[in-house]
Motif scaffolding. Structure first.
Motif, PDB file in Angstrom:
ATOM      1  N   THR A  66       0.654  -1.197  -0.030  1.00  0.00           N
ATOM      2  CA  THR A  66      -0.594  -0.011  -0.014  1.00  0.00           C
ATOM      3  C   THR A  66       1.079   1.261  -0.418  1.00  0.00           C
ATOM      4  N   LEU A  67       1.779   0.946   0.837  1.00  0.00           N
ATOM      5  CA  LEU A  67       2.350   2.518   0.531  1.00  0.00           C
ATOM      6  C   LEU A  67       3.134   2.349  -0.625  1.00  0.00           C
ATOM      7  N   SER A  68       3.880   1.480  -0.842  1.00  0.00           N
ATOM      8  CA  SER A  68       4.857   2.196  -2.237  1.00  0.00           C
ATOM      9  C   SER A  68       4.421   1.927  -2.871  1.00  0.00           C
ATOM     10  N   LEU A  69       2.146   1.607  -3.268  1.00  0.00           N
ATOM     11  CA  LEU A  69       1.614   2.112  -4.735  1.00  0.00           C
ATOM     12  C   LEU A  69       1.465   3.902  -4.555  1.00  0.00           C
ATOM     13  N   GLY A  70       1.579   4.210  -3.091  1.00  0.00           N
ATOM     14  CA  GLY A  70       1.488   5.918  -2.921  1.00  0.00           C
ATOM     15  C   GLY A  70       2.547   6.650  -3.780  1.00  0.00           C
ATOM     16  N   VAL A  71       3.815   6.448  -2.945  1.00  0.00           N
ATOM     17  CA  VAL A  71       4.994   6.672  -3.706  1.00  0.00           C
ATOM     18  C   VAL A  71       4.991   6.531  -4.576  1.00  0.00           C
ATOM     19  N   VAL A  72       4.524   5.588  -5.504  1.00  0.00           N
ATOM     20  CA  VAL A  72       4.299   5.347  -7.189  1.00  0.00           C
ATOM     21  C   VAL A  72       3.926   6.102  -7.806  1.00  0.00           C
ATOM     22  N   LEU A  73       2.440   6.668  -7.129  1.00  0.00           N
ATOM     23  CA  LEU A  73       1.020   7.555  -7.708  1.00  0.00           C
ATOM     24  C   LEU A  73       2.496   8.495  -7.472  1.00  0.00           C
ATOM     25  N   PHE A  74       2.241   9.216  -5.870  1.00  0.00           N
ATOM     26  CA  PHE A  74       2.656  10.445  -5.811  1.00  0.00           C
ATOM     27  C   PHE A  74       3.861  11.216  -7.008  1.00  0.00           C
ATOM     28  N   LEU A  75       5.224  10.260  -7.071  1.00  0.00           N
ATOM     29  CA  LEU A  75       6.345  10.342  -7.844  1.00  0.00           C
ATOM     30  C   LEU A  75       5.543  10.418  -9.541  1.00  0.00           C
ATOM     31  N   LEU A  76       4.589   9.666  -9.663  1.00  0.00           N
ATOM     32  CA  LEU A  76       4.037   9.189 -10.921  1.00  0.00           C
ATOM     33  C   LEU A  76       3.688  11.364 -10.702  1.00  0.00           C
ATOM     34  N   PHE A  77       3.121  12.142 -10.365  1.00  0.00           N
ATOM     35  CA  PHE A  77       2.091  12.865  -9.969  1.00  0.00           C
ATOM     36  C   PHE A  77       2.803  14.086 -10.475  1.00  0.00           C
ATOM     37  N   LEU A  78       4.096  13.750  -9.763  1.00  0.00           N
ATOM     38  CA  LEU A  78       5.614  15.152  -9.910  1.00  0.00           C
ATOM     39  C   LEU A  78       5.880  15.128 -11.415  1.00  0.00           C
ATOM     40  N   VAL A  79       5.990  13.491 -11.801  1.00  0.00           N
ATOM     41  CA  VAL A  79       6.447  14.025 -12.857  1.00  0.00           C
ATOM     42  C   VAL A  79       5.685  14.672 -14.308  1.00  0.00           C
ATOM     43  N   CYS A  80       4.324  14.422 -13.761  1.00  0.00           N
ATOM     44  CA  CYS A  80       3.387  14.254 -14.927  1.00  0.00           C
ATOM     45  C   CYS A  80       3.693  16.088 -14.822  1.00  0.00           C
ATOM     46  N   LEU A  81       3.503  16.382 -13.361  1.00  0.00           N
ATOM     47  CA  LEU A  81       3.524  18.129 -13.133  1.00  0.00           C
ATOM     48  C   LEU A  81       4.444  18.665 -13.542  1.00  0.00           C
ATOM     49  N   VAL A  82       5.786  18.263 -13.976  1.00  0.00           N
ATOM     50  CA  VAL A  82       6.915  18.873 -13.934  1.00  0.00           C
ATOM     51  C   VAL A  82       6.800  19.028 -15.715  1.00  0.00           C
ATOM     52  N   VAL A  83       6.481  17.615 -16.285  1.00  0.00           N
ATOM     53  CA  VAL A  83       6.470  17.864 -17.902  1.00  0.00           C
ATOM     54  C   VAL A  83       5.555  18.475 -18.095  1.00  0.00           C
ATOM     55  N   LEU A  84       4.149  18.699 -17.594  1.00  0.00           N
ATOM     56  CA  LEU A  84       3.420  19.742 -18.466  1.00  0.00           C
ATOM     57  C   LEU A  84       3.763  20.609 -17.827  1.00  0.00           C
ATOM     58  N   ALA A  85       4.235  21.692 -16.480  1.00  0.00           N
ATOM     59  CA  ALA A  85       5.031  22.889 -16.115  1.00  0.00           C
ATOM     60  C   ALA A  85       6.091  23.111 -17.759  1.00  0.00           C
ATOM     61  N   ARG A  86       7.032  22.557 -18.111  1.00  0.00           N
ATOM     62  CA  ARG A  86       7.249  22.226 -18.959  1.00  0.00           C
ATOM     63  C   ARG A  86       6.824  23.318 -20.354  1.00  0.00           C
ATOM     64  N   ALA A  87       6.069  21.831 -21.198  1.00  0.00           N
ATOM     65  CA  ALA A  87       5.634  22.305 -21.889  1.00  0.00           C
ATOM     66  C   ALA A  87       4.371  23.482 -21.881  1.00  0.00           C
ATOM     67  N   LEU A  88       3.755  24.121 -20.266  1.00  0.00           N
ATOM     68  CA  LEU A  88       3.080  25.149 -20.341  1.00  0.00           C
ATOM     69  C   LEU A  88       3.917  26.136 -20.683  1.00  0.00           C
ATOM     70  N   LEU A  89       5.459  26.559 -20.110  1.00  0.00           N
ATOM     71  CA  LEU A  89       6.055  27.645 -20.098  1.00  0.00           C
ATOM     72  C   LEU A  89       6.930  27.833 -21.144  1.00  0.00           C
ATOM     73  N   SER A  90       6.900  26.609 -22.207  1.00  0.00           N
ATOM     74  CA  SER A  90       7.701  26.165 -23.800  1.00  0.00           C
ATOM     75  C   SER A  90       6.484  27.444 -24.995  1.00  0.00           C
ATOM     76  N   THR A  91       5.315  27.433 -24.223  1.00  0.00           N
ATOM     77  CA  THR A  91       4.189  27.003 -25.166  1.00  0.00           C
ATOM     78  C   THR A  91       3.683  29.088 -24.799  1.00  0.00           C
ATOM     79  N   VAL A  92       4.254  29.183 -23.293  1.00  0.00           N
ATOM     80  CA  VAL A  92       4.140  30.541 -22.598  1.00  0.00           C
ATOM     81  C   VAL A  92       5.250  31.193 -23.386  1.00  0.00           C
ATOM     82  N   TYR A  93       6.749  31.301 -23.880  1.00  0.00           N
ATOM     83  CA  TYR A  93       7.590  32.349 -23.950  1.00  0.00           C
ATOM     84  C   TYR A  93       6.902  32.188 -25.637  1.00  0.00           C
ATOM     85  N   ALA A  94       5.972  30.941 -26.497  1.00  0.00           N
ATOM     86  CA  ALA A  94       6.391  31.421 -27.806  1.00  0.00           C
ATOM     87  C   ALA A  94       5.572  32.318 -28.267  1.00  0.00           C
TER      88      ALA A  94
END
Length: 320
Positions: free
Chosen positions: A174-202
């Protein structure tokens, strides 16, 4: 089409990162679960049974009985259960285990019990340590049922035991699954943030994919081609004819390039060269009115392009 372009690379990066995170964490979780498992406790069970509360006055400790105690003490000390305690650095619990092992060896060596109450107290503390470390009860109905099921022989008994083990293992994940989901959320957040900043730059710098007839001049040498990416700060120039890389250093040695688009001349600085285009920065940001007029000459409809400025590679070309 544009949105597909904007998010295709971020999504590919997210999928790759997600695969890496899931693989590493799943592997780590499996390893951690395996490391934290106490393994086979049959030898620990046997030692507890031999030392269980008995009427020692009526029991003769034969050499064989004493040898069995010594044997199971040795097996317990080398068991996975003890290694788990060492890894977890539970010093107080290790002292309880070592105390019982010491008293059990005294019983085995002297073939007598000098202090029954102390032995039973040490044994009780040992049971608590095993139960807290391995989730196993001793002397209880649950412990007796577990020991009985370990020797299950029929299909139904084995099935029941397998279900219980699965339920226990699942709670550990249970705990390991929670850690996996949390880190996946962080990865998704970073990727989307970079895409958003790159788009704003454009949008801020009006960086767009286009195809505009232009020429690039190095001294007296003129190269004809197309501007394929254009913004206020620079552009990508695609020559009509492929350039020989060996000729590029000599070409650049004639001075900084100038980009000519219709009646507009833009002094520039070369940033990098690929097999397909030159990456250029303008000496000064382009006027928005002039930029929009140039976009109006594009052969294709200009669309905003996210920030993906190439890293300078002039050193690899022998230019600097």
């Amino acid at each position: 089409m544009y949105m597909d372009y904007i998010f295709s690379k971020p999504l590919r990066a997210f999928v790759k990162a997600a695969h890496v995170v899931v693989f590493c964490l799943a592997t780590g979780a499996s390893a951690a679960t395996a490391d934290e498992s106490c393994g086979d406790l049959s030898n620990v069970d046997a030692l507890v049974t031999l030392l269980e509360n008995k009427n020692w006055d009526e029991i003769e400790i034969t050499p064989r009985y004493a040898a069995r105690i010594g044997q199971y003490v040795s097996l317990t000390q080398s068991s996975q259960f003890r290694r788990v305690l060492i890894r977890k650095k539970r010093s107080a619990q290790m002292r309880d285990v070592d105390r019982l092992m010491k008293e059990a060896l005294i019983v085995a060596n002297t073939k007598s019990v000098s202090d029954r109450s102390r032995l039973q107290s040490s044994l009780q503390n040992f049971k608590v340590v095993v139960q807290s470390t391995c989730g196993t009860g001793y002397g209880s109905a649950a412990g007796s049922a577990r020991n009985a099921k370990e020797g299950a022989s029929t299909f139904s008994e084995k099935s029941e035991l397998a279900i219980e083990r699965f339920a226990s293992a699942r709670s550990g994940y249970t705990l390991s699954l929670g850690v996996v989901l949390f880190l996946l959320f962080l990865v998704c957040l970073v990727v989307l943030a970079r895409a958003l900043l790159s788009t704003v730059y454009a949008y801020i710098y009006h960086r767009k994919t286009c195809r505009i007839t232009a020429s690039m001049m190095f001294g007296e040498r003129t190269i004809f081609g197309y501007i394929v990416v254009l913004g206020r700060n620079g552009c990508r120039f695609e020559p009509e004819q492929p350039m020989e890389r060996l000729a590029i250093p000599d070409l650049i040695a004639s001075g900084n390039p100038r980009v000519e688009v219709f009646d507009v001349v833009l002094p520039s600085r070369l940033n990098g060269v690929t097999d397909d285009y030159f990456s250029l920065f303008f000496a000064e940001p382009m006027n928005m009115k002039v930029l929009n007029r140039i976009f109006g000459k594009s052969i294709i409809t200009p669309v905003h392009r996210r920030k993906d400025i190439m890293k300078s590679n002039l050193d690899t070309l022998g230019v600097i």
